[in-house]
Scaffold this active site. Structure first.
Site, PDB file in Angstrom:
ATOM      1  N   HIS A 153     -22.122  13.513 -10.749  1.00 29.86           N
ATOM      2  CA  HIS A 153     -21.845  14.548 -12.250  1.00 29.86           C
ATOM      3  C   HIS A 153     -22.255  14.817 -13.282  1.00 29.86           C
ATOM      4  CE1 HIS A 153     -17.074  13.306 -10.029  1.00 29.86           C
ATOM      5  NE2 HIS A 153     -18.163  13.544  -9.447  1.00 29.86           N
ATOM      6  N   GLU A 162     -18.480   7.501 -13.743  1.00 27.59           N
ATOM      7  CA  GLU A 162     -17.596   7.989 -14.379  1.00 27.59           C
ATOM      8  C   GLU A 162     -16.777   6.558 -15.377  1.00 27.59           C
ATOM      9  OE1 GLU A 162     -13.630   9.861 -12.859  1.00 27.59           O
ATOM     10  OE2 GLU A 162     -14.736  11.141 -11.518  1.00 27.59           O
ATOM     11  N   ASP A 240     -15.310   4.433 -12.970  1.00 27.57           N
ATOM     12  CA  ASP A 240     -15.226   5.366 -11.156  1.00 27.57           C
ATOM     13  C   ASP A 240     -16.316   4.958 -11.039  1.00 27.57           C
ATOM     14  OD1 ASP A 240     -14.749   5.715  -8.687  1.00 27.57           O
ATOM     15  OD2 ASP A 240     -14.546   7.976  -9.117  1.00 27.57           O
TER      16      ASP A 240
HETATM   17  C1  PEP Z   1     -13.542  11.134  -8.348  1.00 24.95           C
HETATM   18  O1  PEP Z   1     -14.526  10.785  -8.029  1.00 24.95           O
HETATM   19  O2  PEP Z   1     -12.512  10.594  -8.716  1.00 24.95           O
HETATM   20  C2  PEP Z   1     -13.721  12.952  -8.945  1.00 24.95           C
HETATM   21  C3  PEP Z   1     -12.901  12.709  -9.652  1.00 24.95           C
HETATM   22  O3  PEP Z   1     -15.165  13.349  -8.299  1.00 24.95           O
HETATM   23  P1  PEP Z   1     -15.624  14.357  -7.531  1.00 24.95           P
HETATM   24  O4  PEP Z   1     -13.767  15.173  -7.358  1.00 24.95           O
HETATM   25  O5  PEP Z   1     -16.480  14.975  -7.044  1.00 24.95           O
HETATM   26  O6  PEP Z   1     -14.790  13.438  -5.681  1.00 24.95           O
HETATM   27 MG    MG Z   2     -12.968   8.494  -7.655  1.00 19.95          MG
END
Ligand code: PEP
Ligand code: MG
Length: 417
Positions: A153, A162, A240
């Site tokens: 991300h 995260e 995360d």
């Molecule tokens: C996640 O991994 O929890 C997330 C929100 O990312 P993505 O939408 O890229 O899976």
């Molecule tokens: Mg996730």
């Protein structure tokens, strides 16, 4: 009976600027719309997202999915009762007929399914959160705010995807927002003072050029303290990891660029949990590494251990995880499974077995605030929808503030375990 009279779809854009599908369902002159979100760190068992894979729009356009709504789905749900979500979803599932919705695409199916749910509430003249299975004593979810972005991300080299905060001691949703606001603003100052960039990643959290997990964690600890809160008491740090992205041949590169064994990775986690008072970890390991998950849960009983790519909002995978004692919480992303009915089945089962349910956005998201309503309408005790930054994230929090005001209750936060 209010019948479906028309269904149309169109191409719009998500928060990464990529094309996505919006479907609009009509009962006469009244209509509701829904936009499908899209992930970057996806699980391989997720329902299929149909894209055109041609040169235009870098392969990402969704005109085939739009065709499927306009020419195939629309005909089959015409004249069906808008309030009979289960019937409409079962028609969509049957019409597709594949395990992962590869024929029509989960993006075409979900955008219709959500639009149906919204339109049913509109016609009944009830708020959307009152159109799920919870009928009274609604609670507001705790926000899990992603305030530092890494992994896929951001492009800063942070291993963990995260770094989140959860304001555990907040008594109301607005108080939760005010706590997160202070911490984010102080974090911004601290990052600036270090002469690092305060630019943000896909989910609105800061994405400074740091590539060490503990540097990020220390910045957060400092900002919690500077805001006058106690880490681990008033506010918890949650992660995360998105373990799928850090896995290679039985080893993981979570704690540094080096790939190490599961045992060493678990020890690394246990150290972080103790040092930073971490309360929740999502996807610490990859989607097929069931034993690593259960070994970790045995050693960290007080931790909220969340399956995202592990379960992909899929009932069969959740049942497997339950038998395997893999986790004690599940992340819920409607587009991982493809219909509202199947999403609700998974939430209900998770609640029955005592798992925490966390409703989640995707990293590619939009102004659609369906997940805020879903969180309240299912009494899910947490919502994960990015930072207090980027309108597609803030829109979800703002909708929860409106719902809080409507509920006119003071102590209406969900219970955290
Ligand atoms: C996640 O991994 O929890 C997330 C929100 O990312 P993505 O939408 O890229 O899976
Ligand atoms: Mg996730």
């Amino acid at each position: 009976m209010s019948k479906v009279t028309k269904v149309i779809a169109r191409q719009v854009f998500d928060s990464r600027g990529f094309p996505t599908i919006e479907s609009e369902v009509f009962c006469g002159k009244i209509s509701s719309k829904a936009i499908c979100p899209s992930g970057a760190s996806t699980g391989s068992f997720e329902a299929y997202e149909k894209r055109d894979n041609n040169k235009k729009y870098l392969g990402k356009s969704v005109f085939k999915a739009i065709y499927n709504v306009n020419k195939i789905i629309s005909k089959k749900i015409l004249n069906k009762d808008i309030h009979n979500q289960e019937l409409i979803d079962s028609i969509l599932i049957k019409l597709d007929g594949t395990k992962h919705k590869t024929k029509l695409g989960a993006n075409s199916i979900l955008s219709v399914s959500i639009a149906v749910k919204k339109l049913s509430a509109k016609i009944k003249n009830v708020p959307l959160y009152k159109n799920f299975y919870i009928k009274k004593n609604f609670n507001l979810p705790y926000p899990l705010m992603n305030i530092i972005n890494g992994g896929v991300h951001a492009n800063n080299g942070l291993r963990i995807q995260e770094f989140m905060i959860r304001p555990d001691k907040a008594r109301t949703f607005s108080e939760a927002m005010s706590i997160c606001f202070s911490i984010i603003q102080n974090l911004k100052k601290i990052i600036k003072d270090r002469k690092l960039s305060t630019a943000v990643g896909d989910e609105g959290g800061f994405a400074p050029m740091i590539n060490n997990n503990e540097v990020a964690l220390n910045l957060i600890v400092k900002s919690i303290k500077k805001s006058g809160f106690v880490n681990g008491k008033d506010v918890s740090i949650c992660l995360d990891v998105a373990g799928n992205e850090l896995y290679k041949k039985g080893k993981y590169s979570i704690h540094s660029k080096d790939y190490i064994s599961i045992k060493k990775s678990i020890n690394g986690y246990l150290k972080l949990i103790k040092k930073y008072k971490i309360k929740s970890i999502e996807d610490p390991f990859a989607e097929n590494d069931w034993n690593a998950w259960s070994d970790f849960l045995k050693k960290s009983q007080d931790l909220q251990l969340v399956g995202d790519d592990l379960y992909v909002t899929n009932l069969q995978r959740l049942k497997k995880g339950f038998l395997n004692k893999s986790s004690n919480a599940i992340l819920i992303k409607p587009n991982q499974i493809g219909t509202v009915t199947e999403t609700l089945e998974v939430i209900k089962f998770a609640q029955k077995i005592g798992y925490q349910t966390i409703i989640s956005h995707r990293s590619g998201d939009s102004e659609d605030t369906f997940i805020s309503e879903l969180a309240v309408g299912t009494n899910s005790n947490q919502i994960k929808t990015g930072s207090l930054c980027r309108s597609e994230r803030v829109a979800k929090y703002n909708q929860l503030l409106r719902i809080e005001q409507q509920l006119l209750k003071k102590n209406n936060m969900a219970k955290l375990k």
